[in-house]
Scaffold this active site. Structure first.
Site, short mmCIF file in Angstrom:
data_model
loop_
_atom_site.label_atom_id
_atom_site.label_comp_id
_atom_site.label_asym_id
_atom_site.label_seq_id
_atom_site.Cartn_x
_atom_site.Cartn_y
_atom_site.Cartn_z
N CYS A 85 0.86 -1.19 0.00
CA CYS A 85 0.00 0.00 0.00
C CYS A 85 0.89 1.23 0.00
CB CYS A 85 -0.89 0.04 1.23
SG CYS A 85 -1.72 -1.50 1.67
N HIS A 89 0.76 4.85 -1.91
CA HIS A 89 0.08 5.87 -1.11
C HIS A 89 1.00 6.59 -0.13
CE1 HIS A 89 -3.94 4.93 -2.56
NE2 HIS A 89 -3.74 3.65 -2.34
N CYS A 122 -8.22 -2.26 -4.31
CA CYS A 122 -6.78 -1.96 -4.46
C CYS A 122 -5.97 -3.24 -4.40
CB CYS A 122 -6.30 -1.00 -3.38
SG CYS A 122 -6.51 0.73 -3.84
N CYS A 188 -36.14 1.48 16.66
CA CYS A 188 -35.20 1.46 17.78
C CYS A 188 -34.32 2.72 17.79
CB CYS A 188 -34.33 0.20 17.74
SG CYS A 188 -35.20 -1.25 18.41
N CYS A 230 -27.93 -6.75 14.47
CA CYS A 230 -29.23 -6.07 14.64
C CYS A 230 -30.33 -6.77 13.85
CB CYS A 230 -29.12 -4.60 14.26
SG CYS A 230 -28.35 -3.59 15.57
C1 HEC Z 1 -34.81 -3.96 18.71
C2 HEC Z 1 -34.06 -2.74 18.61
C3 HEC Z 1 -33.05 -2.63 17.46
C4 HEC Z 1 -33.32 -2.69 16.11
C5 HEC Z 1 -34.64 -2.97 15.42
C6 HEC Z 1 -32.07 -2.41 15.46
N1 HEC Z 1 -31.09 -2.20 16.38
FE1 HEC Z 1 -29.23 -1.51 15.99
N2 HEC Z 1 -28.75 -1.72 17.94
C7 HEC Z 1 -29.62 -2.08 18.94
C8 HEC Z 1 -28.89 -2.21 20.18
C9 HEC Z 1 -29.48 -2.61 21.54
C10 HEC Z 1 -27.54 -1.91 19.89
C11 HEC Z 1 -26.35 -1.93 20.86
C12 HEC Z 1 -26.38 -0.70 21.72
C13 HEC Z 1 -26.29 0.52 20.86
O1 HEC Z 1 -25.17 0.90 20.45
O2 HEC Z 1 -27.33 1.08 20.49
C14 HEC Z 1 -27.51 -1.55 18.47
C15 HEC Z 1 -26.37 -1.12 17.81
C16 HEC Z 1 -26.37 -0.61 16.52
C17 HEC Z 1 -25.26 0.06 15.89
C18 HEC Z 1 -23.89 0.35 16.53
C19 HEC Z 1 -23.86 1.73 17.15
C20 HEC Z 1 -22.55 2.03 17.81
O3 HEC Z 1 -22.36 3.21 18.20
O4 HEC Z 1 -21.68 1.16 17.94
C21 HEC Z 1 -25.65 0.39 14.62
C22 HEC Z 1 -24.82 1.10 13.57
C23 HEC Z 1 -27.00 -0.08 14.46
N3 HEC Z 1 -27.43 -0.68 15.64
C24 HEC Z 1 -27.77 0.04 13.31
C25 HEC Z 1 -28.97 -0.60 13.11
C26 HEC Z 1 -29.65 -0.72 11.83
C27 HEC Z 1 -29.15 -0.13 10.53
C28 HEC Z 1 -30.78 -1.43 12.04
C29 HEC Z 1 -31.80 -1.93 11.03
C30 HEC Z 1 -31.30 -2.93 10.11
C31 HEC Z 1 -30.86 -1.73 13.46
N4 HEC Z 1 -29.73 -1.24 14.07
C32 HEC Z 1 -31.92 -2.35 14.10
C33 HEC Z 1 -30.97 -2.26 18.81
C34 HEC Z 1 -31.64 -2.34 17.59
C1 HEC Z 2 -0.25 0.18 -7.47
C2 HEC Z 2 -0.74 1.31 -6.69
C3 HEC Z 2 -1.67 1.05 -5.51
C4 HEC Z 2 -1.50 0.15 -4.49
C5 HEC Z 2 -0.41 -0.88 -4.29
C6 HEC Z 2 -2.59 0.38 -3.58
N1 HEC Z 2 -3.40 1.37 -4.05
FE1 HEC Z 2 -4.96 2.20 -3.07
N2 HEC Z 2 -5.35 3.38 -4.67
C7 HEC Z 2 -4.61 3.40 -5.85
C8 HEC Z 2 -5.31 4.21 -6.84
C9 HEC Z 2 -4.86 4.46 -8.26
C10 HEC Z 2 -6.48 4.70 -6.19
C11 HEC Z 2 -7.59 5.57 -6.80
C12 HEC Z 2 -8.79 4.70 -7.10
C13 HEC Z 2 -8.51 3.68 -8.17
O1 HEC Z 2 -8.24 4.07 -9.32
O2 HEC Z 2 -8.53 2.47 -7.86
C14 HEC Z 2 -6.45 4.17 -4.85
C15 HEC Z 2 -7.40 4.46 -3.89
C16 HEC Z 2 -7.34 4.05 -2.57
C17 HEC Z 2 -8.22 4.50 -1.52
C18 HEC Z 2 -9.32 5.56 -1.66
C19 HEC Z 2 -8.71 6.93 -1.72
C20 HEC Z 2 -9.72 8.03 -1.98
O3 HEC Z 2 -9.30 9.19 -1.97
O4 HEC Z 2 -10.92 7.76 -2.19
C21 HEC Z 2 -7.87 3.84 -0.38
C22 HEC Z 2 -8.51 3.96 1.00
C23 HEC Z 2 -6.78 2.96 -0.72
N3 HEC Z 2 -6.48 3.13 -2.04
C24 HEC Z 2 -6.15 2.08 0.16
C25 HEC Z 2 -5.18 1.16 -0.23
C26 HEC Z 2 -4.66 0.13 0.65
C27 HEC Z 2 -5.09 -0.10 2.09
C28 HEC Z 2 -3.73 -0.54 -0.07
C29 HEC Z 2 -2.94 -1.77 0.34
C30 HEC Z 2 -3.77 -2.94 0.69
C31 HEC Z 2 -3.66 0.08 -1.39
N4 HEC Z 2 -4.57 1.09 -1.45
C32 HEC Z 2 -2.80 -0.32 -2.40
C33 HEC Z 2 -3.41 2.77 -6.05
C34 HEC Z 2 -2.87 1.79 -5.23
#
Ligand code: HEC
Ligand code: HEC
Length: 269
Positions: A85, A89, A122, A188, A230
Site C-alpha cells: 500500500c 500511497h 486496491c 429502535c 441487529c
Molecule cells: C430492537 C431494537 C433494534 C433494532 C430494530 C435495530 N437495532 Fe441496531 N442496535 C440495537 C442495540 C441494543 C444496539 C447496541 C447498543 C447501541 O449501540 O445502540 C444496536 C447497535 C447498533 C449500531 C452500533 C452503534 C454504535 O455506536 O456502535 C448500529 C450502527 C445499528 N445498531 C444500526 C442498526 C440498523 C441499521 C438497524 C436496522 C437494520 C438496526 N440497528 C436495528 C438495537 C436495535
Molecule cells: C499500485 C498502486 C496502488 C496500491 C499498491 C494500492 N493502491 Fe490504493 N489506490 C490506488 C489508486 C490508483 C487509487 C484511486 C482509485 C482507483 O483508481 O482504484 C487508490 C485508492 C485508494 C483509496 C481511496 C482513496 C480516496 O481518496 O478515495 C484507499 C482507501 C486505498 N487506495 C487504500 C489502499 C490500501 C489499504 C492498499 C494496500 C492494501 C492500497 N490502497 C494499495 C493505487 C494503489
C-alpha cells in the site's frame, strides 16, 4: 403470519421488543422522521464512563492493536507486482479525510464502495494479490488503519448524483419493518434511543466508530457485522457482510450521521 403465534413464540425477551414495537412507528409521524442535526449523538455518549475512557485513551484502547497490525500490512509487499500500500500511497496519514467520504460511488467501477470495498479493490486491481475476505483480520486491520487517520473529522458523504439511488435504497431499508418481530431500524434508533432494552441502552445506531472493538465479541468487528447482529435481533435473515444491500444501508447511515466525528477504533460493550 398470525400475530398470536408470533407473540407466543417470543418468550420474555421478545416481550420487551414487542413493547418497543408498540411505541409510535416511524411511518406515523407527520414530519420527516429522523434525528435533527443538533440532536445527533455518537454511540460514545451512551457508554459507561469506564468504556468511554477505554475508547478515548489510545494507550489502553484494545482496537489500536488492529490499527498497529494495519500499519505492518501497509508496508508489506504483496501480489504479482510486489507492491505495498505504501508504494503507491506513501504514509497512511496521506489518506487523512478519506474515510469521511465513504461509502462513495466509483464511476469507473459503476459501484458504490465502502472503505472495505475500496481496499479490497486496491488489493485485487493494484496489487494483484489474493483477495482479502470481508471480516478477515487483515481487512479489519487495514480498514481500521485508514479510518483512524480521519479520527476527529466529521462524516461527510456525497448523497447527490449517482449516489442518490443507493441512498434511497438504504433509507427504505432503514424504515422497513424486518423479521419475525417486525421492527424497523428507525423504531429502535430514531424513536427509542436513550431507552433501555434489557441490559443495553439503545443508541442512535451511528456508524462513526467502525471498525469497533466490542467487549462482547472479544475482538474488532466491521459495521456490517454489527448490522447483521441487529437484523438477527429482530429475527430477520441478515444480508451478507459486504453485500450491495448493506453498503447502501451504510451510505444512508453515514448521511444520517453527517457531522459526527469519526472515532475509529470505538469501544463498545
Ligand atoms: C430492537 C431494537 C433494534 C433494532 C430494530 C435495530 N437495532 Fe441496531 N442496535 C440495537 C442495540 C441494543 C444496539 C447496541 C447498543 C447501541 O449501540 O445502540 C444496536 C447497535 C447498533 C449500531 C452500533 C452503534 C454504535 O455506536 O456502535 C448500529 C450502527 C445499528 N445498531 C444500526 C442498526 C440498523 C441499521 C438497524 C436496522 C437494520 C438496526 N440497528 C436495528 C438495537 C436495535
Ligand atoms: C499500485 C498502486 C496502488 C496500491 C499498491 C494500492 N493502491 Fe490504493 N489506490 C490506488 C489508486 C490508483 C487509487 C484511486 C482509485 C482507483 O483508481 O482504484 C487508490 C485508492 C485508494 C483509496 C481511496 C482513496 C480516496 O481518496 O478515495 C484507499 C482507501 C486505498 N487506495 C487504500 C489502499 C490500501 C489499504 C492498499 C494496500 C492494501 C492500497 N490502497 C494499495 C493505487 C494503489
Amino acid at each position: 403470519m398470525a400475530r398470536r403465534g408470533r407473540r407466543a413464540a417470543l418468550g420474555a425477551a421478545g416481550a420487551s421488543l414487542m413493547l418497543l414495537a408498540a411505541l409510535p412507528a416511524a411511518g406515523q409521524t407527520a414530519t420527516e422522521p429522523g434525528i435533527a442535526a443538533g440532536d445527533r449523538k455518537s454511540g460514545r455518549d451512551f457508554l459507561a464512563p469506564e468504556t468511554r475512557a477505554q475508547q478515548d485513551d489510545l494507550s489502553i484502547n484494545p482496537g489500536m492493536l488492529w490499527v498497529e497490525q494495519g500499519e505492518k500490512l501497509w508496508r508489506e509487499a504483496a501480489g504479482a507486482g510486489a507492491k505495498a500500500c505504501a508504494s503507491c500511497h506513501g504514509d497512511p496519514s496521506a489518506l487523512k479525510g478519506v474515510a469521511a467520504r465513504y461509502p462513495a460511488y466509483d464511476a469507473r467501477l459503476q459501484r458504490l464502495l465502502n472503505l472495505e470495498g475500496r481496499i479490497q479493490n486496491c488489493r485485487l486491481e493494484h496489487q494483484r494479490a489474493a483477495p482479502l475476505p470481508y471480516e478477515s483480520q487483515a481487512l479489519l486491520a487495514l480498514t481500521a488503519l485508514v479510518a483512524h487517520q480521519s479520527r476527529g473529522l466529521p462524516l461527510n458523504v456525497a448523497t447527490k448524483g449517482p449516489a442518490r439511488p443507493f441512498l434511497a435504497a438504504g433509507r427504505a431499508m432503514f424504515f422497513t419493518q424486518q423479521g419475525q418481530l417486525s421492527i424497523s431500524c428507525a423504531q429502535c434508533h430514531d424513536d427509542n434511543w436513550g431507552k433501555r432494552l434489557r441490559a443495553e441502552r439503545i443508541s442512535q445506531g451511528q456508524p462513526n466508530g467502525f471498525p469497533t472493538y466490542r467487549l462482547e465479541w472479544q475482538t474488532t468487528g466491521s459495521l456490517h457485522r454489527r448490522l447483521r447482529a441487529c437484523f438477527q435481533g429482530v429475527r430477520a435473515e441478515p444480508f451478507a457482510a459486504g453485500s450491495p444491500e448493506l453498503v447502501a444501508l451504510e451510505l444512508y447511515l453515514a448521511a444520517r450521521a453527517r457531522g459526527l466525528p469519526i472515532e475509529t477504533p470505538a469501544v463498545r460493550r
